[in-house]
Design an enzyme around this catalytic site. Structure first.
Site, PDB file in Angstrom:
ATOM      1  N   GLY A  12     -11.592  10.365   2.852  1.00 21.62           N
ATOM      2  CA  GLY A  12     -12.100   9.435   1.847  1.00 21.62           C
ATOM      3  C   GLY A  12     -13.601   9.556   1.662  1.00 21.62           C
ATOM      4  O   GLY A  12     -14.313   8.553   1.593  1.00 21.62           O
ATOM      5  N   SER A  14     -15.432  10.917  -0.852  1.00 24.59           N
ATOM      6  CA  SER A  14     -15.983  11.130  -2.189  1.00 24.59           C
ATOM      7  C   SER A  14     -16.865   9.994  -2.672  1.00 24.59           C
ATOM      8  O   SER A  14     -17.626  10.150  -3.629  1.00 24.59           O
ATOM      9  CB  SER A  14     -14.850  11.364  -3.204  1.00 24.59           C
ATOM     10  OG  SER A  14     -14.018  10.218  -3.290  1.00 24.59           O
ATOM     11  N   SER A  15     -16.780   8.826  -2.033  1.00 20.22           N
ATOM     12  CA  SER A  15     -17.565   7.672  -2.485  1.00 20.22           C
ATOM     13  C   SER A  15     -17.711   6.665  -1.355  1.00 20.22           C
ATOM     14  O   SER A  15     -17.084   6.788  -0.302  1.00 20.22           O
ATOM     15  CB  SER A  15     -16.887   6.997  -3.693  1.00 20.22           C
ATOM     16  OG  SER A  15     -15.609   6.491  -3.323  1.00 20.22           O
ATOM     17  N   GLY A  16     -18.558   5.663  -1.583  1.00 16.93           N
ATOM     18  CA  GLY A  16     -18.675   4.529  -0.674  1.00 16.93           C
ATOM     19  C   GLY A  16     -19.047   4.909   0.753  1.00 16.93           C
ATOM     20  O   GLY A  16     -19.889   5.773   0.991  1.00 16.93           O
ATOM     21  N   LYS A  38      -8.990  13.687  -4.983  1.00 20.72           N
ATOM     22  CA  LYS A  38      -9.394  14.263  -6.262  1.00 20.72           C
ATOM     23  C   LYS A  38      -9.929  15.686  -6.133  1.00 20.72           C
ATOM     24  O   LYS A  38     -10.122  16.376  -7.134  1.00 20.72           O
ATOM     25  CB  LYS A  38     -10.464  13.381  -6.906  1.00 20.72           C
ATOM     26  CG  LYS A  38     -10.008  11.952  -7.173  1.00 20.72           C
ATOM     27  CD  LYS A  38     -11.147  11.099  -7.705  1.00 20.72           C
ATOM     28  CE  LYS A  38     -10.707   9.654  -7.897  1.00 20.72           C
ATOM     29  NZ  LYS A  38     -11.831   8.789  -8.366  1.00 20.72           N
ATOM     30  N   ASP A  54      -4.248  14.205   0.772  1.00 19.51           N
ATOM     31  CA  ASP A  54      -3.547  12.940   0.566  1.00 19.51           C
ATOM     32  C   ASP A  54      -3.039  12.491   1.925  1.00 19.51           C
ATOM     33  O   ASP A  54      -2.127  13.108   2.487  1.00 19.51           O
ATOM     34  CB  ASP A  54      -2.387  13.132  -0.418  1.00 19.51           C
ATOM     35  CG  ASP A  54      -1.583  11.860  -0.644  1.00 19.51           C
ATOM     36  OD1 ASP A  54      -1.900  10.817  -0.033  1.00 19.51           O
ATOM     37  OD2 ASP A  54      -0.614  11.916  -1.434  1.00 19.51           O
ATOM     38  N   SER A 132     -12.224   0.418  10.882  1.00 23.05           N
ATOM     39  CA  SER A 132     -11.434  -0.811  10.834  1.00 23.05           C
ATOM     40  C   SER A 132     -12.146  -1.795   9.905  1.00 23.05           C
ATOM     41  O   SER A 132     -12.589  -1.427   8.813  1.00 23.05           O
ATOM     42  CB  SER A 132     -11.271  -1.369  12.251  1.00 23.05           C
ATOM     43  OG  SER A 132     -10.517  -2.552  12.248  1.00 23.05           O
ATOM     44  N   TYR A 146      -3.662  -6.327   3.798  1.00 23.92           N
ATOM     45  CA  TYR A 146      -4.823  -5.544   4.236  1.00 23.92           C
ATOM     46  C   TYR A 146      -5.248  -5.959   5.644  1.00 23.92           C
ATOM     47  O   TYR A 146      -5.478  -5.105   6.506  1.00 23.92           O
ATOM     48  CB  TYR A 146      -5.979  -5.740   3.261  1.00 23.92           C
ATOM     49  CG  TYR A 146      -7.230  -4.987   3.664  1.00 23.92           C
ATOM     50  CD1 TYR A 146      -7.322  -3.620   3.465  1.00 23.92           C
ATOM     51  CD2 TYR A 146      -8.304  -5.650   4.250  1.00 23.92           C
ATOM     52  CE1 TYR A 146      -8.464  -2.920   3.837  1.00 23.92           C
ATOM     53  CE2 TYR A 146      -9.450  -4.962   4.626  1.00 23.92           C
ATOM     54  CZ  TYR A 146      -9.522  -3.595   4.419  1.00 23.92           C
ATOM     55  OH  TYR A 146     -10.652  -2.916   4.804  1.00 23.92           O
ATOM     56  N   ALA A 148      -3.437  -7.343   7.916  1.00 19.96           N
ATOM     57  CA  ALA A 148      -2.405  -6.885   8.857  1.00 19.96           C
ATOM     58  C   ALA A 148      -2.562  -5.401   9.154  1.00 19.96           C
ATOM     59  O   ALA A 148      -2.390  -4.955  10.298  1.00 19.96           O
ATOM     60  CB  ALA A 148      -1.019  -7.175   8.288  1.00 19.96           C
ATOM     61  N   LYS A 150      -5.322  -3.638   9.150  1.00 17.10           N
ATOM     62  CA  LYS A 150      -6.475  -3.408  10.010  1.00 17.10           C
ATOM     63  C   LYS A 150      -6.227  -3.946  11.424  1.00 17.10           C
ATOM     64  O   LYS A 150      -6.709  -3.362  12.402  1.00 17.10           O
ATOM     65  CB  LYS A 150      -7.729  -4.039   9.404  1.00 17.10           C
ATOM     66  CG  LYS A 150      -8.189  -3.345   8.133  1.00 17.10           C
ATOM     67  CD  LYS A 150      -8.476  -1.864   8.366  1.00 17.10           C
ATOM     68  CE  LYS A 150      -9.007  -1.159   7.145  1.00 17.10           C
ATOM     69  NZ  LYS A 150      -9.287   0.270   7.377  1.00 17.10           N
ATOM     70  N   ASN A 180     -21.379  -3.317   0.433  1.00 20.95           N
ATOM     71  CA  ASN A 180     -21.666  -3.230  -0.999  1.00 20.95           C
ATOM     72  C   ASN A 180     -21.199  -1.885  -1.558  1.00 20.95           C
ATOM     73  O   ASN A 180     -21.975  -0.954  -1.720  1.00 20.95           O
ATOM     74  CB  ASN A 180     -23.173  -3.425  -1.229  1.00 20.95           C
ATOM     75  CG  ASN A 180     -23.490  -3.714  -2.681  1.00 20.95           C
ATOM     76  OD1 ASN A 180     -22.658  -3.514  -3.557  1.00 20.95           O
ATOM     77  ND2 ASN A 180     -24.685  -4.177  -2.930  1.00 20.95           N
TER      78      ASN A 180
END
Length: 271
Positions: A12, A14-16, A38, A54, A132, A146, A148, A150, A180
């Protein structure tokens, strides 16, 4: 292709939080491979090599991990960051929808971890860092699936850490508070919305958005992940930032009734 640098695989990315973590690990001296659903083929930008992945697919996970080991010879750190949020009252979310959340947030973590463990055990070193949340140890109304998921990641990680520690492998947890990012905007909306819950759901969504908008920068979480990856004496849990530490302390020290009342007050619930 091999490298003399430690190798980190970040899902994960690609962002954040994932993107910020991948860049922070590059700065810390890692060869970093980031994954994204992506991504097409193998690309490289900002010092990070990107692969398509994936985490809900056994075949995709197996292929991605094999690709990294083939290219770099090993994986030293896995950061399981890929995840999805959920919103709405539990009664408004179908079981199929909850299963989708668990398939990414829990079984995705398990798939990735199972794929890297044989190689980490063989080399006698490795760290699996699972992102987490404070919702892994506190409740959150209108985000039950969500929370549950974590909570499940917390129990899985702590249990597995005991199983693999004698082989030089650690399984560690990083626990962000509100951050954020655009994560909340991508949360899974209820597929069985009920008018009965509409107003409470609207308020809960506002609280969640405000919590994240006023939350920590992704850099705070990335710093905790880099610490988990590099500390000579790793801790099982890393609270990411002052907000997470404050909430963790409150959960441990406040009487149960007082903590329960604070949850209801924060979420503007009656009673």
């Amino acid at each position: 292709m091999t490298t003399t640098r430690p190798v980190a695989l970040v899902t994960g990315a690609s962002s954040g939080i994932g993107k910020t973590t991948a860049l922070a690990l590059v700065t810390a001296g890692f060869e970093v491979i980031g994954t994204s659903r992506k991504a097409s083929g193998v690309t490289r930008r900002d010092g990070v090599t990107f692969l398509g992945l994936d985490v809900t697919s056994d075949d995709s996970v197996t292929a991605a991990v094999a690709e990294v080991i083939d290219r770099y010879g090993r994986i030293d750190v896995l950061v399981n960051n890929a995840g999805v949020g959920s919103s709405g009252a539990d009664e408004e979310n179908s079981v199929a929808q909850a299963q989708r959340v668990f398939d990414i947030n829990v079984f995705g973590v398990m798939r990735m971890t199972k794929a890297v463990l044989p190689q980490m055990r063989a080399q006698g070193f490795g760290r699996v860092i699972n992102v987490s949340s404070i919702l892994g140890f506190i409740p959150q109304p209108f985000m039950a699936a969500y929370a549950a998921s974590k909570h499940a990641v917390e129990g899985y990680s702590e249990s597995l850490d005991h199983e693999v520690r004698e082989y030089g492998v650690r399984v560690l947890l990083v626990q962000p508070a509100g951050t954020n990012t655009a994560f909340e905007a991508n949360a899974v909306a209820p597929d069985l919305p009920m008018e009965f819950y509409a107003e409470r759901r609207r308020v809960a969504d506002q609280v969640a958005v405000s919590f994240n908008d006023d939350g920590d920068s992704p850099d705070v979480v990335a710093k905790a992940i880099v610490a988990a990856a590099t500390d000579s004496k790793a801790k099982l849990r890393y609270a990411a930032g002052p907000n997470a530490r404050r909430i963790s302390t409150a959960r441990r020290l406040l009487p149960a009734r007082a903590f329960d009342q604070q949850i209801r007050k924060t979420n503007k619930l009656a009673g």
